[in-house]
Enzyme design. Structure first.
Site, short mmCIF file in Angstrom:
data_model
loop_
_atom_site.label_atom_id
_atom_site.label_comp_id
_atom_site.label_asym_id
_atom_site.label_seq_id
_atom_site.Cartn_x
_atom_site.Cartn_y
_atom_site.Cartn_z
N GLU A 213 0.83 -1.21 0.00
CA GLU A 213 0.00 0.00 0.00
C GLU A 213 0.86 1.26 0.00
O GLU A 213 0.51 2.27 -0.61
CB GLU A 213 -0.97 0.01 1.20
N HIS A 343 -12.99 -9.22 -5.47
CA HIS A 343 -12.96 -8.34 -6.64
C HIS A 343 -14.13 -8.56 -7.60
O HIS A 343 -14.39 -7.70 -8.44
CB HIS A 343 -11.64 -8.52 -7.40
#
Ligand SMILES: [Zn+2]
Length: 457
Positions: A213, A343
């Site tokens: 991240e 997803h």
């Protein structure tokens, strides 16, 4: 599912609970979403929404390109699959494992069978994953301290520190009634407002997620000065690959020792070096056919090639073909097992992770070429360089500057130009990927020959 001490029955129960409760609820909305997205796509002049998704990556003939790239990686996947199946057979016997057939996915140590690193302990090698996890836990470091360690890696390469707002607003661990736990890096497009949202735990996976991240956030920060329309990654695959390229630098014996996660005597131990690569191979190689499959399926759905009444059958047919895996038991059309992957209901394309798998190795290799020992041979007479697996990018301002310069251009340049500025070539190549995992390939090959292991399914 990561607990390999559970029995196959227990693992099957866990797998079923998740897939039975999540998938079916997603099926009708998924097909409705496909229809609506196709209407919008066609109104904008596209054949279907799959074409819209693929266009963002700006890779010509994406479907053929990813198939070609995968065919270069497939022999490595098949070797890994063969050895893991052989080891699983040793553990569970012929009742559970067919030595020449596909592997039941619930035995692979992950809900989706996409990350096999939990199986490190059945490979009869030192379990470097457990060792690292134990070391991380024994330090009693807070998540914030682990984020600081990740920041230190980026800063050592000349990247800027995280902002004041980052520290003020980010969430690093699960607190109270948090329901959203999917790791995220957010760009608020407002004067240094970049945030990380992870439900991290002090373990190796938590450490990886933080670095991943933070790669996104360093990218946001790098292109912050671009005009608004270029304040984006050159494509999503590139965005995904930055933090992972850095993480390959973290996973070297040198850096792990620097963090006191590896004992001094293991610093130059060849076995430790191999096991560190093996651990990453178990995490990253099964992800490749999985990522390919998730979007190949959805591209088909957008082309109306997935009939509602065969949606689950086609998913498992493709799983068998690309990954050599099968469900724990026969699954009919009451289920929609692809819908149990975040997803899919989230509507996020997935092929970016496949491409990132290739790009991150390419970027890592060229960052290495800028480091002191990447530029200069360790043995001048033999012109021998440090192997890619040992490359230490920590502290290399030169490597960092090269990467930052490209990241700062945001989406003002095509990804192939960005790639060229970092690596000197414009085409996607699997060469660095295969070079990095070469010691694992050799290790698998030896095992296969020694035990006469069947390859394929
Ligand atoms: Zn990401």
């Amino acid at each position: 599912m990561r607990n390999t001490n559970l029995t196959p029955t227990q693992l099957k129960w866990i797998w079923n609970i998740w897939h039975d409760s999540v998938g079916p609820k997603v099926k009708v909305p998924f097909f409705k979403m496909v229809d609506l997205m196709n209407v919008a796509a066609r109104r904008n002049g596209y054949r279907d929404a799959g074409e819209v998704w693929r266009e963002e990556l700006e890779i010509q003939n994406l479907e053929e390109t990813v198939e070609r790239l995968y065919s270069e990686i497939e022999p490595l996947y098949k070797y890994l699959h063969a050895v893991v199946r052989h080891k699983l057979h040793k553990k569970y016997g012929s009742d559970q494992i067919d030595l020449k057939g596909p592997i039941p996915t619930h035995l692979l140590g992950n809900m989706w069978g996409q990350d096999w690193s939990s199986l490190m302990n059945i490979l009869n090698v030192d379990n470097i994953k457990d060792e690292l996890n134990d070391k991380i836990k024994s330090r009693n470091a807070t998540m914030e301290q682990m984020v600081l360690e990740a920041e230190d890696f980026y800063v050592s390469m000349g990247f800027p520190k995280m902002t004041e707002k980052f520290w003020k607003y980010s969430v690093f661990e699960k607190k109270g009634n948090v329901t959203f736990c999917h790791g995220t890096a957010a760009n608020l497009f407002s004067d240094g407002d970049f945030r990380m949202h992870v439900c991290g735990e002090p373990n190796l996976y938590g450490f990886y997620v933080i670095h991943h991240e933070m790669g996104h956030i360093e990218y946001y920060m790098a292109y912050e000065k671009q005009p608004p329309m270029f304040q984006d990654g050159t494509n999503t695959a590139f965005h995904e690959s930055i933090g992972d390229a850095i993480m390959h630098g973290v996973m070297t014996p040198q850096h792990l020792q620097r963090l006191s996660l590896l004992d001094d005597e293991k610093l130059f131990n060849n076995d430790t070096e191999l096991y560190l690569i093996l651990l990453q191979a178990l995490e990253k190689i099964p992800e490749m056919p999985f990522a390919l499959l998730i979007d190949k399926y959805r591209w088909k759905a957008f082309r109306n090639e997935i009939p509602f009444q065969q949606a689950n059958k086609i998913y498992w047919d493709m799983n068998k073909r690309y990954r050599g895996v099968v469900p724990p038991e026969k699954r009919d059309e009451r289920f929609f097992d692809i819908g149990a992957k975040f997803h899919v209901p989230d509507g996020t394309p997935y092929i970016r992770y496949f491409l990132s798998g290739i790009l991150q190795m390419d970027i890592f290799k060229s960052l290495c070429s800028y480091t002191l020992l990447g530029r200069n041979p360790i043995n001048k007479l033999e012109n021998r360089f440090l192997p890619l697996q040992r490359c230490d990018i920590y502290g290399s301002k030169r490597a960092g500057e090269q990467l930052r310069r490209v990241l700062s251009l945001g989406s003002s340049i095509h990804w192939s130009t960005a790639l060229e500025l970092i690596t000197d070539h414009r085409q996607l190549t699997t060469q660095p990927f295969l070079e990095y995992y070469q010691p694992v390939f050799k290790w698998l090959e030896e095992y296969i020959q020694q035990h006469n292991v069947h390859i394929g399914w």
